[in-house]
Design an enzyme around this catalytic site. Structure first.
Site, short mmCIF file in Angstrom:
data_model
loop_
_atom_site.label_atom_id
_atom_site.label_comp_id
_atom_site.label_asym_id
_atom_site.label_seq_id
_atom_site.Cartn_x
_atom_site.Cartn_y
_atom_site.Cartn_z
N PHE A 172 -4.06 -1.50 7.13
CA PHE A 172 -4.54 -0.11 7.28
C PHE A 172 -3.91 0.78 6.21
O PHE A 172 -4.51 1.78 5.77
CB PHE A 172 -3.96 0.32 8.58
N LYS A 173 -2.87 0.28 5.22
CA LYS A 173 -2.43 0.99 4.33
C LYS A 173 -3.64 1.52 3.12
O LYS A 173 -3.32 2.26 2.39
CB LYS A 173 -1.22 0.47 3.78
N ASP A 174 -4.61 0.82 2.92
CA ASP A 174 -5.55 0.81 2.02
C ASP A 174 -6.36 2.16 2.41
O ASP A 174 -6.71 2.92 1.46
CB ASP A 174 -6.93 -0.28 2.26
N LEU A 234 -4.02 4.67 0.66
CA LEU A 234 -3.58 4.12 -0.64
C LEU A 234 -4.70 3.92 -1.77
O LEU A 234 -4.60 3.97 -2.76
CB LEU A 234 -2.58 3.14 -0.84
#
Ligand SMILES: *Cc1c(COP(=O)(O)O)cnc(C)c1O
Length: 495
Positions: free
Chosen positions: A114-116, A119
């Site tokens: 999910f960090k995409d 980021l």
């Protein structure tokens, strides 16, 4: 919108400055001065596209600043530059119906976590902020990762002009797939270093560098960890997006409350849900799900935050955290800057602090919490797959398991959305283990999981084991400062 330090109301910055600086000079985190002027136009939600929802959130949180010049279209352009063509599904956060709840899949980006979502966008925000403040300095992004932040940040920042990135990860406690994702990133502005220690060692090392490193002229440090408000803001959007999707399905009507169950580590993702609530989203409970490192479960239970405890390396390694940095922002909203600063000082000195009863009561009216151990996590993966035909990774399974227990205990009847934070393929060996199948090496497990379930392997993980290793430096935890000092002064960046 002004941004204030969680530890000192007198430190005030513009959105651009807050994004560029990452962490305040006093060690505090930046918070919007108030959410009053950042209310989401809920009456328009149903008519907005995904990207328009993101741009609306960004325009509200970063208003009155040159970052977007109060121009919605500039925010929308930044979102398009970040997201177009980057996600496997057109929809960056699809909802899957599982049993009587929903799973929001946030892992269809380039590194399968999910960090995409945040980021891919942060580099665009930094570029806009540099322009807004006419900054010519080179920015060095410094990040500690328990696995997923590193690869997502490297993917987002790789080969972005005017920015370099140094990622520290703990030698033990991340998966072989995660490690290979990072050490194979080829960008010339990237540097990936393993630390002999755990995630908290790496994170403390990075915080220490921010506090003490003397920088040469023309170089500024910033952070890609969720302490950066530019990392948090993009995550607020998918809570609104989930609500819009539930409205479209006629599962809820406008104004109905929705619960969100969030697999939690640094408390960034769930805090973004709390931001959404502050901005007007009808959120019921935010349920904080932890693994055996259940420092947050205990905190929500009795108001004592105590990091002096055994650190467990679990099968949900991105949640193996004993100091959840973003909790500081919740404390600030609950008790104000002065008390927040004193709690943080106690945490630093004694590793522990205790909330007053009324503070805990206030928090508990909005949050619930629970935890799950590895054994139960694996059981849940198997049972949900067999009963519902739905495959989930270990982090999502922690949240699902906490959801099941919580729903039973509370009899809550509002619609619940469980956030899914990683592709099952990113943790293939644990998932195979859960399903009771042999898998060989962690890399073999990817193909074997595919053979067994038929679920599509994300493009970025196909043949991951053959990606060449281009970074292979290891440092001791007390060498991190001198390493970065060397890198910013006599850069030996890859040619
Ligand atoms: C980072 C991460 C989490 C924890 O998110 P926080 O914002 O740190 O609470 C959960 N699951 C996965 C897969 C992650 O990568």
């Amino acid at each position: 919108m002004w941004y204030l330090s969680t530890r000192n109301q007198k430190i005030q910055k513009t959105p651009s400055q807050a994004v560029l600086q990452g962490i305040a000079d006093d060690g505090g985190l930046y918070m919007p001065k108030s959410f009053e002027n950042a209310q989401f136009p809920m009456e328009k939600l149903s008519g907005l596209t995904n990207k328009e929802i993101s741009a609306t959130v960004l325009s509200l949180l970063f208003s009155n600043d040159k970052m977007f010049n109060n121009n919605f279209n500039e925010a929308l352009d930044a979102v398009s530059r970040a997201y177009d063509g980057k996600f496997e599904n057109e929809d960056f956060a699809p909802l899957a119906k599982v049993a009587d709840a929903y799973v929001m899949e946030l892992y269809h980006g380039p590194t399968c976590a999910f960090k995409d979502v945040a980021l891919q966008l942060l580099p665009q925000l930094i570029a806009c902020a540099k322009k807004a403040t006419d900054m010519k300095d080179e920015i060095v992004i410094l990040t500690a990762t328990s696995g997923d932040t590193g690869s997502a940040a490297l993917s987002g920042f790789s080969n972005v002009d005017g920015v370099k990135i140094i990622v520290f990860y703990p030698k033990k406690g991340i998966s072989a797939v995660q490690e290979r994702q990072m050490v194979s990133v080829d960008g010339k502005n990237t540097c990936v270093v393993s630390v002999n220690g755990n995630f908290d060692d790496a994170q403390s090392g990075v915080k220490n560098i921010f506090a003490t490193l003397e920088l040469p002229k023309g170089v500024k440090l910033s952070s890609a960890n969720s302490i950066n408000i530019g990392r948090l803001a993009p995550q607020v959007a998918y809570y609104f997006k989930a609500y819009r999707d539930l409205l479209a399905e006629n599962r809820i009507k406008m104004g109905d409350k929705v619960n969100f169950i969030v697999p939690t580590g640094n408390f960034g993702d769930i805090l973004a849900g709390y931001f959404a609530k502050q901005m007007g989203l009808p959120v019921g409970k935010l349920v904080c799900a932890s693994n055996e490192n259940k420092v947050l479960t205990d905190f929500f239970e009795n108001g004592v935050y105590n990091k002096n405890r055994e650190f467990h390396v679990t099968k949900s390694p991105s949640m193996d955290i004993l100091i959840s940095s973003n909790l500081e922002r919740l404390l600030y909203l609950t008790c104000g800057a002065e008390k927040c600063a004193s709690y943080m000082a106690e945490l630093k000195e004694k590793g522990e602090y205790k909330l007053a009863k009324e503070e805990l009561d206030k928090i508990r009216s909005e949050f619930d919490a629970g935890f799950t151990d590895d054994e139960e996590t694996l059981k849940v993966i198997k049972s949900v797959y067999e009963k519902n035909g739905y495959l989930m990774d270990t982090h999502t399974a922690v949240a699902w398991s906490v959801y099941e227990k919580w729903a039973k205990e509370t009899n809550n009847t509002d619609v619940s959305v469980v956030l899914s934070t990683a592709s099952p393929y990113k943790f293939s060996s644990s998932v195979m283990n859960a399903l009771g199948k042999d898998y060989g090496s962690e890399f073999d497990a990817v193909n074997k999981l595919n053979a067994y379930t038929g679920a599509k392997i994300p493009a970025s993980l196909v043949n991951i084991e053959n990606k060449p290793i281009v970074h292979n430096v290891t440092v001791e935890k007390d060498e991190m400062l001198s390493f970065v000092d060397k890198m910013v002064n006599t850069p030996i960046w890859r040619k």
